[in-house]
Design a protein around this motif. Structure first.
Motif, PDB file in Angstrom:
ATOM      1  N   ALA A  76     -27.580 -55.168 -36.139  1.00  0.00           N
ATOM      2  CA  ALA A  76     -28.256 -55.239 -34.842  1.00  0.00           C
ATOM      3  C   ALA A  76     -27.561 -54.334 -33.823  1.00  0.00           C
ATOM      4  O   ALA A  76     -28.225 -53.642 -33.042  1.00  0.00           O
ATOM      5  N   GLU A  77     -26.233 -54.321 -33.828  1.00  0.00           N
ATOM      6  CA  GLU A  77     -25.504 -53.459 -32.899  1.00  0.00           C
ATOM      7  C   GLU A  77     -25.800 -51.991 -33.185  1.00  0.00           C
ATOM      8  O   GLU A  77     -25.985 -51.189 -32.265  1.00  0.00           O
ATOM      9  N   GLN A  78     -25.882 -51.632 -34.445  1.00  0.00           N
ATOM     10  CA  GLN A  78     -26.237 -50.249 -34.786  1.00  0.00           C
ATOM     11  C   GLN A  78     -27.639 -49.929 -34.283  1.00  0.00           C
ATOM     12  O   GLN A  78     -27.879 -48.851 -33.718  1.00  0.00           O
ATOM     13  N   ARG A  79     -28.564 -50.846 -34.481  1.00  0.00           N
ATOM     14  CA  ARG A  79     -29.951 -50.633 -34.041  1.00  0.00           C
ATOM     15  C   ARG A  79     -30.016 -50.478 -32.518  1.00  0.00           C
ATOM     16  O   ARG A  79     -30.713 -49.609 -32.002  1.00  0.00           O
ATOM     17  N   LEU A  80     -29.305 -51.331 -31.782  1.00  0.00           N
ATOM     18  CA  LEU A  80     -29.295 -51.231 -30.317  1.00  0.00           C
ATOM     19  C   LEU A  80     -28.803 -49.860 -29.864  1.00  0.00           C
ATOM     20  O   LEU A  80     -29.432 -49.200 -29.033  1.00  0.00           O
ATOM     21  N   ASN A  81     -27.672 -49.443 -30.394  1.00  0.00           N
ATOM     22  CA  ASN A  81     -27.103 -48.158 -29.985  1.00  0.00           C
ATOM     23  C   ASN A  81     -27.979 -46.982 -30.396  1.00  0.00           C
ATOM     24  O   ASN A  81     -28.161 -46.032 -29.628  1.00  0.00           O
ATOM     25  N   LYS A  82     -28.517 -47.035 -31.598  1.00  0.00           N
ATOM     26  CA  LYS A  82     -29.354 -45.928 -32.068  1.00  0.00           C
ATOM     27  C   LYS A  82     -30.644 -45.828 -31.243  1.00  0.00           C
ATOM     28  O   LYS A  82     -31.098 -44.726 -30.927  1.00  0.00           O
ATOM     29  N   THR A  83     -31.212 -46.955 -30.880  1.00  0.00           N
ATOM     30  CA  THR A  83     -32.405 -46.947 -30.039  1.00  0.00           C
ATOM     31  C   THR A  83     -32.091 -46.345 -28.673  1.00  0.00           C
ATOM     32  O   THR A  83     -32.871 -45.556 -28.131  1.00  0.00           O
ATOM     33  N   ALA A  84     -30.942 -46.690 -28.121  1.00  0.00           N
ATOM     34  CA  ALA A  84     -30.538 -46.131 -26.825  1.00  0.00           C
ATOM     35  C   ALA A  84     -30.307 -44.625 -26.925  1.00  0.00           C
ATOM     36  O   ALA A  84     -30.758 -43.856 -26.064  1.00  0.00           O
ATOM     37  N   ILE A  85     -29.633 -44.192 -27.973  1.00  0.00           N
ATOM     38  CA  ILE A  85     -29.392 -42.756 -28.176  1.00  0.00           C
ATOM     39  C   ILE A  85     -30.715 -42.007 -28.283  1.00  0.00           C
ATOM     40  O   ILE A  85     -30.926 -40.987 -27.630  1.00  0.00           O
ATOM     41  N   ASN A  86     -31.624 -42.524 -29.101  1.00  0.00           N
ATOM     42  CA  ASN A  86     -32.915 -41.854 -29.276  1.00  0.00           C
ATOM     43  C   ASN A  86     -33.736 -41.855 -27.989  1.00  0.00           C
ATOM     44  O   ASN A  86     -34.497 -40.920 -27.730  1.00  0.00           O
ATOM     45  N   GLY A  87     -33.574 -42.890 -27.158  1.00  0.00           N
ATOM     46  CA  GLY A  87     -34.237 -42.915 -25.856  1.00  0.00           C
ATOM     47  C   GLY A  87     -33.737 -41.807 -24.950  1.00  0.00           C
ATOM     48  O   GLY A  87     -34.514 -41.159 -24.244  1.00  0.00           O
ATOM     49  N   VAL A  88     -32.435 -41.557 -24.961  1.00  0.00           N
ATOM     50  CA  VAL A  88     -31.868 -40.464 -24.160  1.00  0.00           C
ATOM     51  C   VAL A  88     -32.330 -39.115 -24.699  1.00  0.00           C
ATOM     52  O   VAL A  88     -32.675 -38.212 -23.931  1.00  0.00           O
ATOM     53  N   ILE A  89     -32.369 -38.999 -26.022  1.00  0.00           N
ATOM     54  CA  ILE A  89     -32.755 -37.731 -26.642  1.00  0.00           C
ATOM     55  C   ILE A  89     -34.214 -37.379 -26.327  1.00  0.00           C
ATOM     56  O   ILE A  89     -34.592 -36.206 -26.344  1.00  0.00           O
ATOM     57  N   LYS A  90     -35.040 -38.344 -25.983  1.00  0.00           N
ATOM     58  CA  LYS A  90     -36.413 -38.043 -25.559  1.00  0.00           C
ATOM     59  C   LYS A  90     -36.424 -37.265 -24.245  1.00  0.00           C
ATOM     60  O   LYS A  90     -37.338 -36.506 -23.973  1.00  0.00           O
ATOM     61  N   ASN A  91     -35.393 -37.469 -23.424  1.00  0.00           N
ATOM     62  CA  ASN A  91     -35.321 -36.806 -22.124  1.00  0.00           C
ATOM     63  C   ASN A  91     -34.446 -35.555 -22.140  1.00  0.00           C
ATOM     64  O   ASN A  91     -34.611 -34.680 -21.298  1.00  0.00           O
ATOM     65  N   ILE A  92     -33.483 -35.516 -23.034  1.00  0.00           N
ATOM     66  CA  ILE A  92     -32.586 -34.368 -23.177  1.00  0.00           C
ATOM     67  C   ILE A  92     -32.586 -33.981 -24.647  1.00  0.00           C
ATOM     68  O   ILE A  92     -32.311 -34.812 -25.496  1.00  0.00           O
ATOM     69  N   SER A  93     -32.875 -32.756 -24.942  1.00  0.00           N
ATOM     70  CA  SER A  93     -32.918 -32.315 -26.331  1.00  0.00           C
ATOM     71  C   SER A  93     -31.564 -32.523 -27.020  1.00  0.00           C
ATOM     72  O   SER A  93     -30.513 -32.286 -26.418  1.00  0.00           O
ATOM     73  N   LEU A  94     -31.609 -32.945 -28.260  1.00  0.00           N
ATOM     74  CA  LEU A  94     -30.380 -33.106 -29.034  1.00  0.00           C
ATOM     75  C   LEU A  94     -29.601 -31.800 -29.087  1.00  0.00           C
ATOM     76  O   LEU A  94     -28.374 -31.798 -29.079  1.00  0.00           O
ATOM     77  N   ASN A  95     -30.305 -30.673 -29.085  1.00  0.00           N
ATOM     78  CA  ASN A  95     -29.639 -29.362 -29.110  1.00  0.00           C
ATOM     79  C   ASN A  95     -28.827 -29.096 -27.842  1.00  0.00           C
ATOM     80  O   ASN A  95     -27.940 -28.250 -27.843  1.00  0.00           O
ATOM     81  N   ASP A  96     -29.147 -29.780 -26.756  1.00  0.00           N
ATOM     82  CA  ASP A  96     -28.431 -29.585 -25.500  1.00  0.00           C
ATOM     83  C   ASP A  96     -27.213 -30.494 -25.353  1.00  0.00           C
ATOM     84  O   ASP A  96     -26.471 -30.385 -24.380  1.00  0.00           O
ATOM     85  N   ILE A  97     -27.017 -31.405 -26.290  1.00  0.00           N
ATOM     86  CA  ILE A  97     -25.893 -32.332 -26.221  1.00  0.00           C
ATOM     87  C   ILE A  97     -24.752 -31.772 -27.060  1.00  0.00           C
ATOM     88  O   ILE A  97     -24.897 -31.559 -28.256  1.00  0.00           O
ATOM     89  N   GLY A  98     -23.634 -31.519 -26.415  1.00  0.00           N
ATOM     90  CA  GLY A  98     -22.507 -30.909 -27.111  1.00  0.00           C
ATOM     91  C   GLY A  98     -21.575 -31.901 -27.773  1.00  0.00           C
ATOM     92  O   GLY A  98     -20.838 -31.546 -28.693  1.00  0.00           O
ATOM     93  N   LEU A  99     -21.584 -33.147 -27.305  1.00  0.00           N
ATOM     94  CA  LEU A  99     -20.624 -34.130 -27.787  1.00  0.00           C
ATOM     95  C   LEU A  99     -21.163 -35.531 -27.565  1.00  0.00           C
ATOM     96  O   LEU A  99     -21.824 -35.796 -26.563  1.00  0.00           O
ATOM     97  N   PHE A 100     -20.901 -36.407 -28.511  1.00  0.00           N
ATOM     98  CA  PHE A 100     -21.160 -37.836 -28.366  1.00  0.00           C
ATOM     99  C   PHE A 100     -19.805 -38.530 -28.232  1.00  0.00           C
ATOM    100  O   PHE A 100     -18.863 -38.204 -28.959  1.00  0.00           O
ATOM    101  N   ILE A 101     -19.728 -39.481 -27.324  1.00  0.00           N
ATOM    102  CA  ILE A 101     -18.556 -40.345 -27.223  1.00  0.00           C
ATOM    103  C   ILE A 101     -19.067 -41.774 -27.282  1.00  0.00           C
ATOM    104  O   ILE A 101     -19.917 -42.171 -26.482  1.00  0.00           O
ATOM    105  N   GLY A 102     -18.588 -42.540 -28.253  1.00  0.00           N
ATOM    106  CA  GLY A 102     -19.097 -43.894 -28.419  1.00  0.00           C
ATOM    107  C   GLY A 102     -18.035 -44.875 -28.834  1.00  0.00           C
ATOM    108  O   GLY A 102     -16.935 -44.500 -29.247  1.00  0.00           O
ATOM    109  N   SER A 103     -18.397 -46.129 -28.704  1.00  0.00           N
ATOM    110  CA  SER A 103     -17.477 -47.194 -29.096  1.00  0.00           C
ATOM    111  C   SER A 103     -18.270 -48.454 -29.402  1.00  0.00           C
ATOM    112  O   SER A 103     -19.448 -48.560 -29.078  1.00  0.00           O
TER     113      SER A 103
END
Length: 127
Positions: free
Chosen positions: A48-75
Motif C-alpha cells: 500500500a505504501e508503494q502504491r501511495l507513493n507511486k500514485t503521487a509520483i505519477n500525479g506529479v509527472i502528469k504536470n512535469i514531464s519525467l524527462n524534465d526531472i533530474g533527480l528523485f529524493i525519497g524516503s
C-alpha cells in the motif's frame, strides 16, 4: 553561525494521495486522490505504501514531464527505504534515498532545494 538564502527554489507541482481514513478528516479538501480502503487495493501495508507513493509520483509527472526531472529524493519508514527502492525500479532517473524517520520529508525538501540552488538540477521530485 551563518545562514544562507535560496533564491531559485520554488514548488512547481504537487500531488497528494491518501487512503480512506484521511478522506474522513479535516484535510480531505487538500488531497488530490483518495483510495477507498486503507490498503490501497493491495494485500499488505508495505504494498500500500508503494502504491501511495507511486500514485503521487505519477500525479506529479502528469504536470512535469519525467524527462524534465533530474533527480528523485525519497524516503519511507519501512526497512531502510525498501519501498522507495522498489518504486524507483520503474523510473530511469537518479535516486537518493534518505532514512531519517519523521524528519525525512523536511530533509528531502532541503536536499532538493540545495541541488536546485546549486544549479546541478533544474527539477527534483521529492516523495
Amino acid at each position: 553561525m551563518s545562514s544562507f538564502s535560496l533564491n531559485n527554489v520554488y514548488l512547481k507541482s504537487k500531488y497528494t494521495v491518501a487512503s480512506k481514513k484521511e478522506n474522513e478528516g479535516p484535510l480531505k479538501n487538500y488531497i488530490d486522490y483518495f483510495y477507498k480502503d486503507n490498503y490501497c487495493n493491495e494485500i499488505s501495508f508495505e504494498k500500500a505504501e508503494q502504491r501511495l507513493n507511486k500514485t503521487a509520483i505519477n500525479g506529479v509527472i502528469k504536470n512535469i514531464s519525467l524527462n524534465d526531472i533530474g533527480l528523485f529524493i525519497g524516503s519511507d519508514l519501512l526497512n531502510q527505504i525498501s519501498s522507495s527502492n522498489y518504486i524507483m525500479r520503474d523510473y530511469d532517473v537518479p535516486f537518493i534515498g534518505t532514512y531519517s524517520a519523521c524528519a525525512a520529508s523536511g530533509l528531502n525538501i532541503i536536499l532538493a532545494s540545495l541541488f536546485i540552488e546549486s544549479g546541478y538540477y533544474k527539477n527534483v521530485l521529492v516523495f
